[in-house]
Design a protein around this motif. Structure first.
Motif, PDB file in Angstrom:
ATOM      1  N   HIS A  18     -33.361  55.432   6.137  1.00 40.83           N
ATOM      2  CA  HIS A  18     -33.462  56.238   7.348  1.00 40.83           C
ATOM      3  C   HIS A  18     -32.320  57.257   7.392  1.00 40.83           C
ATOM      4  O   HIS A  18     -31.201  56.976   6.967  1.00 40.83           O
ATOM      5  N   ASP A  19     -32.588  58.459   7.926  1.00 45.62           N
ATOM      6  CA  ASP A  19     -31.573  59.514   8.045  1.00 45.62           C
ATOM      7  C   ASP A  19     -30.333  59.038   8.801  1.00 45.62           C
ATOM      8  O   ASP A  19     -29.202  59.334   8.413  1.00 45.62           O
ATOM      9  N   LEU A  20     -30.543  58.300   9.907  1.00 47.97           N
ATOM     10  CA  LEU A  20     -29.403  57.837  10.703  1.00 47.97           C
ATOM     11  C   LEU A  20     -28.555  56.818   9.954  1.00 47.97           C
ATOM     12  O   LEU A  20     -27.343  56.746  10.154  1.00 47.97           O
ATOM     13  N   ALA A  21     -29.174  56.053   9.080  1.00 47.65           N
ATOM     14  CA  ALA A  21     -28.410  55.086   8.284  1.00 47.65           C
ATOM     15  C   ALA A  21     -27.470  55.814   7.327  1.00 47.65           C
ATOM     16  O   ALA A  21     -26.313  55.424   7.153  1.00 47.65           O
ATOM     17  N   ILE A  22     -27.942  56.872   6.715  1.00 52.12           N
ATOM     18  CA  ILE A  22     -27.106  57.660   5.810  1.00 52.12           C
ATOM     19  C   ILE A  22     -25.998  58.360   6.594  1.00 52.12           C
ATOM     20  O   ILE A  22     -24.836  58.391   6.169  1.00 52.12           O
ATOM     21  N   GLU A  23     -26.345  58.889   7.745  1.00 53.16           N
ATOM     22  CA  GLU A  23     -25.333  59.529   8.599  1.00 53.16           C
ATOM     23  C   GLU A  23     -24.243  58.522   8.966  1.00 53.16           C
ATOM     24  O   GLU A  23     -23.051  58.833   8.924  1.00 53.16           O
ATOM     25  N   TYR A  78     -32.489  49.963  11.597  1.00 52.20           N
ATOM     26  CA  TYR A  78     -33.193  51.240  11.413  1.00 52.20           C
ATOM     27  C   TYR A  78     -34.562  50.932  10.835  1.00 52.20           C
ATOM     28  O   TYR A  78     -34.702  50.726   9.634  1.00 52.20           O
ATOM     29  N   GLY A  79     -35.558  50.863  11.700  1.00 51.06           N
ATOM     30  CA  GLY A  79     -36.891  50.525  11.231  1.00 51.06           C
ATOM     31  C   GLY A  79     -36.917  49.128  10.647  1.00 51.06           C
ATOM     32  O   GLY A  79     -36.558  48.164  11.307  1.00 51.06           O
ATOM     33  N   GLU A  80     -37.303  49.024   9.369  1.00 49.13           N
ATOM     34  CA  GLU A  80     -37.402  47.734   8.681  1.00 49.13           C
ATOM     35  C   GLU A  80     -36.112  47.326   7.972  1.00 49.13           C
ATOM     36  O   GLU A  80     -36.068  46.299   7.305  1.00 49.13           O
ATOM     37  N   SER A  81     -35.062  48.130   8.088  1.00 47.21           N
ATOM     38  CA  SER A  81     -33.842  47.810   7.356  1.00 47.21           C
ATOM     39  C   SER A  81     -32.644  47.660   8.288  1.00 47.21           C
ATOM     40  O   SER A  81     -32.672  48.064   9.442  1.00 47.21           O
ATOM     41  N   LEU A  82     -31.606  47.054   7.739  1.00 48.85           N
ATOM     42  CA  LEU A  82     -30.355  46.870   8.463  1.00 48.85           C
ATOM     43  C   LEU A  82     -29.253  47.652   7.769  1.00 48.85           C
ATOM     44  O   LEU A  82     -29.225  47.766   6.545  1.00 48.85           O
ATOM     45  N   HIS A 120     -20.011  49.184   3.442  1.00 52.17           N
ATOM     46  CA  HIS A 120     -21.286  49.522   4.059  1.00 52.17           C
ATOM     47  C   HIS A 120     -22.378  48.836   3.260  1.00 52.17           C
ATOM     48  O   HIS A 120     -22.431  48.958   2.043  1.00 52.17           O
ATOM     49  N   VAL A 121     -23.252  48.128   3.952  1.00 56.17           N
ATOM     50  CA  VAL A 121     -24.318  47.383   3.292  1.00 56.17           C
ATOM     51  C   VAL A 121     -25.645  47.744   3.951  1.00 56.17           C
ATOM     52  O   VAL A 121     -25.767  47.734   5.165  1.00 56.17           O
ATOM     53  N   PHE A 122     -26.636  48.054   3.119  1.00 54.66           N
ATOM     54  CA  PHE A 122     -28.003  48.302   3.577  1.00 54.66           C
ATOM     55  C   PHE A 122     -28.880  47.188   3.014  1.00 54.66           C
ATOM     56  O   PHE A 122     -28.740  46.837   1.846  1.00 54.66           O
ATOM     57  N   CYS A 123     -29.807  46.673   3.793  1.00 53.92           N
ATOM     58  CA  CYS A 123     -30.771  45.720   3.227  1.00 53.92           C
ATOM     59  C   CYS A 123     -32.018  45.657   4.099  1.00 53.92           C
ATOM     60  O   CYS A 123     -31.972  45.934   5.283  1.00 53.92           O
ATOM     61  N   ASP A 124     -33.131  45.310   3.454  1.00 58.16           N
ATOM     62  CA  ASP A 124     -34.359  45.117   4.218  1.00 58.16           C
ATOM     63  C   ASP A 124     -34.774  43.659   4.202  1.00 58.16           C
ATOM     64  O   ASP A 124     -35.819  43.306   4.715  1.00 58.16           O
ATOM     65  N   GLY A 125     -33.952  42.801   3.596  1.00 60.57           N
ATOM     66  CA  GLY A 125     -34.207  41.375   3.612  1.00 60.57           C
ATOM     67  C   GLY A 125     -35.217  40.893   2.595  1.00 60.57           C
ATOM     68  O   GLY A 125     -35.436  39.702   2.457  1.00 60.57           O
ATOM     69  N   GLN A 126     -35.853  41.813   1.867  1.00 58.01           N
ATOM     70  CA  GLN A 126     -36.868  41.396   0.918  1.00 58.01           C
ATOM     71  C   GLN A 126     -36.639  41.959  -0.478  1.00 58.01           C
ATOM     72  O   GLN A 126     -36.682  41.242  -1.451  1.00 58.01           O
ATOM     73  N   THR A 127     -36.434  43.256  -0.594  1.00 58.78           N
ATOM     74  CA  THR A 127     -36.477  43.835  -1.929  1.00 58.78           C
ATOM     75  C   THR A 127     -35.171  44.420  -2.450  1.00 58.78           C
ATOM     76  O   THR A 127     -35.048  44.582  -3.643  1.00 58.78           O
ATOM     77  N   TRP A 128     -34.209  44.756  -1.605  1.00 63.68           N
ATOM     78  CA  TRP A 128     -33.015  45.382  -2.161  1.00 63.68           C
ATOM     79  C   TRP A 128     -31.789  45.124  -1.321  1.00 63.68           C
ATOM     80  O   TRP A 128     -31.858  44.799  -0.151  1.00 63.68           O
TER      81      TRP A 128
END
Length: 122
Positions: free
Chosen positions: A63-68, A82-86, A111-119
């Motif tokens: 998501h754009d806001l996650a990158i920001e 952010y949608g389906e991700s954290l 900084h950590v991004f994850c969707d809980g399933q694939t990455w």
């Protein structure tokens, strides 16, 4: 001014399938690797510039806001959805004898991004 992607910003990029490493992955191949069942990619970065973050956003579908949010340094610890991700900001201690000039422990801002399933992306 246009940023360029410096390979020193990429600490490691590895794909895992069924919990086992299947090898290093280039940034350009992440989205293809993630199409494989039960696969995730771990990506470690150091001081990523705007060009690299834009490429990672494209490959992971972030998501754009996650990158920001990721571009803002020294944030308080938090979790944002952010949608389906954290997106998470963690303060982790640096395990060394080194201390700041004030004699206090040194912490990094991860900084950590994850969707809980694939990455998982750090």
């Amino acid at each position: 001014m246009i940023d360029t992607i410096d390979n020193r910003m990429i600490m490691k990029c590895v794909a895992y399938q069924n919990g086992v490493s299947i090898g290093d992955v280039t940034i350009e191949d992440i989205s293809e690797v993630l199409k494989q069942e039960k696969t995730f990619v771990w990506l470690g970065l150091r001081e990523a510039n705007n060009e690299l973050l834009a490429k990672i956003q494209q490959e992971f579908g972030l998501h754009d806001l996650a990158i920001e949010d990721a571009c803002a340094a020294h944030q308080r610890p938090k979790i944002e959805e952010y949608g389906e991700s954290l997106f998470m900001v963690l303060h982790t201690p640096i395990l060394r004898e080194v201390r700041s000039s004030l004699g206090k422990p040194i912490f990094s801002w991860d900084h950590v991004f994850c969707d809980g399933q694939t990455w998982l992306f750090e």
